[in-house]
Design a protein around this motif. Structure first.
Motif, short mmCIF file in Angstrom:
data_model
loop_
_atom_site.label_atom_id
_atom_site.label_comp_id
_atom_site.label_asym_id
_atom_site.label_seq_id
_atom_site.Cartn_x
_atom_site.Cartn_y
_atom_site.Cartn_z
N TYR A 1 40.84 52.75 35.25
CA TYR A 1 40.07 51.77 35.42
C TYR A 1 39.00 52.03 34.18
O TYR A 1 38.79 52.98 33.81
N LYS A 2 38.74 50.87 34.12
CA LYS A 2 38.14 50.81 33.26
C LYS A 2 36.96 50.67 33.42
O LYS A 2 35.29 50.72 32.77
N TYR A 3 35.94 50.16 35.15
CA TYR A 3 34.72 50.31 35.81
C TYR A 3 33.95 49.16 34.92
O TYR A 3 32.99 49.17 35.20
N TYR A 4 34.66 48.19 34.79
CA TYR A 4 34.23 47.02 34.67
C TYR A 4 34.87 45.93 35.17
O TYR A 4 35.81 45.78 35.06
N THR A 5 33.81 44.63 35.25
CA THR A 5 34.71 43.00 35.58
C THR A 5 33.87 42.11 35.24
O THR A 5 32.67 42.47 34.37
N PHE A 6 34.18 40.82 34.69
CA PHE A 6 34.14 39.82 34.42
C PHE A 6 34.02 38.81 35.22
O PHE A 6 34.97 38.56 35.22
N ALA A 7 33.24 37.65 34.51
CA ALA A 7 33.03 35.96 35.15
C ALA A 7 33.46 35.03 34.18
O ALA A 7 33.42 35.51 32.84
N SER A 8 34.08 33.66 33.99
CA SER A 8 34.36 33.32 33.05
C SER A 8 32.93 32.35 32.60
O SER A 8 32.26 32.80 33.85
N PHE A 9 33.05 31.27 32.05
CA PHE A 9 31.53 30.69 31.57
C PHE A 9 31.77 29.68 32.49
O PHE A 9 32.41 29.06 33.76
N TYR A 10 30.47 29.66 32.63
CA TYR A 10 29.79 28.86 33.56
C TYR A 10 28.16 27.75 33.26
O TYR A 10 27.90 28.58 32.34
N PRO A 11 28.10 26.49 33.34
CA PRO A 11 28.50 26.13 34.64
C PRO A 11 30.05 25.37 33.92
O PRO A 11 30.06 25.68 32.86
N THR A 12 31.25 25.30 34.40
CA THR A 12 32.83 24.93 35.02
C THR A 12 32.10 23.47 34.17
O THR A 12 31.49 22.91 34.39
N SER A 13 33.92 22.83 33.45
CA SER A 13 33.81 21.39 33.66
C SER A 13 34.37 20.81 33.97
O SER A 13 35.37 21.84 34.45
N LYS A 14 33.94 19.73 34.15
CA LYS A 14 35.45 18.48 35.33
C LYS A 14 36.61 18.24 34.64
O LYS A 14 37.45 18.39 35.33
N ASP A 15 36.99 18.57 33.39
CA ASP A 15 37.55 18.24 32.56
C ASP A 15 38.59 19.38 32.58
O ASP A 15 39.63 20.01 31.28
N LYS B 1 36.73 58.28 43.01
CA LYS B 1 36.54 59.63 43.77
C LYS B 1 36.54 59.42 41.89
O LYS B 1 36.71 60.91 41.21
N ASP B 2 37.54 58.63 40.52
CA ASP B 2 38.03 58.84 39.80
C ASP B 2 36.54 57.92 39.19
O ASP B 2 36.40 59.13 37.82
N PHE B 3 35.52 57.08 39.23
CA PHE B 3 33.75 57.19 38.68
C PHE B 3 33.03 58.45 38.92
O PHE B 3 32.41 59.26 37.81
N TYR B 4 32.83 58.34 40.39
CA TYR B 4 31.59 60.18 40.90
C TYR B 4 32.75 61.05 40.91
O TYR B 4 32.48 62.22 40.88
N ASN B 5 33.56 61.06 40.70
CA ASN B 5 34.18 62.44 41.18
C ASN B 5 33.94 63.36 42.85
O ASN B 5 33.88 64.45 42.67
N GLN B 6 34.21 62.47 43.29
CA GLN B 6 33.45 62.52 44.82
C GLN B 6 35.11 62.03 46.10
O GLN B 6 35.31 60.72 45.30
N GLU B 7 35.21 62.72 46.80
CA GLU B 7 36.52 61.55 48.21
C GLU B 7 35.51 61.71 49.36
O GLU B 7 34.93 62.21 49.67
N LEU B 8 35.47 59.97 49.51
CA LEU B 8 35.05 59.54 50.28
C LEU B 8 35.60 59.86 51.98
O LEU B 8 36.94 60.29 51.38
N LYS B 9 35.57 59.39 52.83
CA LYS B 9 36.01 59.73 54.46
C LYS B 9 35.57 58.47 54.93
O LYS B 9 35.32 58.24 55.74
N PRO B 10 36.34 57.56 54.84
CA PRO B 10 36.39 56.34 55.74
C PRO B 10 37.28 57.28 57.21
O PRO B 10 37.86 57.45 57.29
N ILE B 11 36.47 56.15 57.86
CA ILE B 11 36.63 56.02 59.14
C ILE B 11 37.29 54.80 59.64
O ILE B 11 38.20 54.98 60.66
N GLN B 12 37.87 53.89 58.54
CA GLN B 12 39.20 52.81 58.42
C GLN B 12 38.97 51.88 57.27
O GLN B 12 37.85 51.96 56.63
#
Length: 236
Positions: free
Chosen positions: A48-62, A157-168
């Motif tokens: 995991y790289k722990y980052y995310t990105f979106a494309s350029f905006y505003p978008t173009s019709k063509d 878990k990988d980033f925070y070095n902690q395990e969650l205990k989900p109920i669902q």
């Protein structure tokens, strides 16, 4: 919990097709990371790289971003030091043939209650047999919530070095917004290939763990291939 957001202003040096925009931005970020020793280690490591990105905006019709235009794109990360180091390297990448970042503004986003999530870019998921999940190829929509939840739990878990205990499962409601698979194109060694994904509306559960995972999805991306542009979300 927090994530860190960079709003980048880009001046386009040449026309860029929408189809190519994910690869263009992804490689711009990767090159910028390679100029910093600690970011280079993150870029080269598997996982995991722990980052995310979106494309350029505003978008173009063509679906063509025009040379000489100024566009905006957003990068998010869970890691503040990553964002701080990246800012200068993004602006220093002046010899890129496609665009230059002329400004990058950082915001700190603290955890907040999330009622809905929407994917702006395709969410990529793979099944146990290594194939991309699509309704056309797989058809078992019940797999999706587990694939998405498990991916986020591992990232946490990988980033925070902690395990969650989900109920669902963190997903209360999932709606596929596309009729055909969505694609992210990229290339390596002169060969083009694509990742298949989907656009979702997600209503997360309200319990503590579900909200943490929903917030994590905003900061680090949902699903796989986030460093290629996959799984960038917005919330309501």
């Amino acid at each position: 919990m927090k994530y860190f957001e960079l709003t980048c202003t880009a001046y386009l040096k040449q026309d860029i097709l929408f189809k190519d925009s994910f690869e263009v931005i992804s490689k711009y970020i990767s090159f910028s990371m390679a100029q910093d020793e600690s970011l280079k280690q993150l870029h080269n490591k598997k996982g995991y790289k722990y980052y995310t990105f979106a494309s350029f905006y505003p978008t173009s019709k063509d679906k063509i971003y025009k040379r000489g235009d100024t566009k905006t794109f957003v990068i998010r990360s869970l890691d503040e030091s990553f964002v701080d180091r990246l800012i200068q390297n993004l602006k220093a990448n002046v010899n890129n043939p496609n665009f230059i970042v002329v400004e990058a503004n950082k915001r700190v986003i603290k955890q907040f209650f999330i009622s809905e999530l929407y994917s702006l870019t395709p969410v990529v998921t793979t099944t146990s047999d290594g194939l991309f999940w699509t309704m056309q190829k797989d058809g078992d929509i019940l797999k999706l919530p587990k694939l998405l939840h498990d991916n986020l739990e591992k990232k946490y878990k990988d980033f925070y070095n902690q395990e969650l205990k989900p109920i669902q499962n963190f997903i209360q409601l999932l709606e596929i917004k596309n009729q055909k698979p969505q694609t992210i194109w990229t290339s390596k060694n002169g060969k083009s290939f694509r990742f298949f994904g989907n656009k979702f509306k997600i209503v997360p559960h309200e319990d503590e763990v579900s909200q943490k995972l929903a917030f994590l999805a905003l900061g680090a991306g949902l699903g796989e291939k986030n460093s290629f542009g996959g799984g960038f979300l917005v919330s309501h």
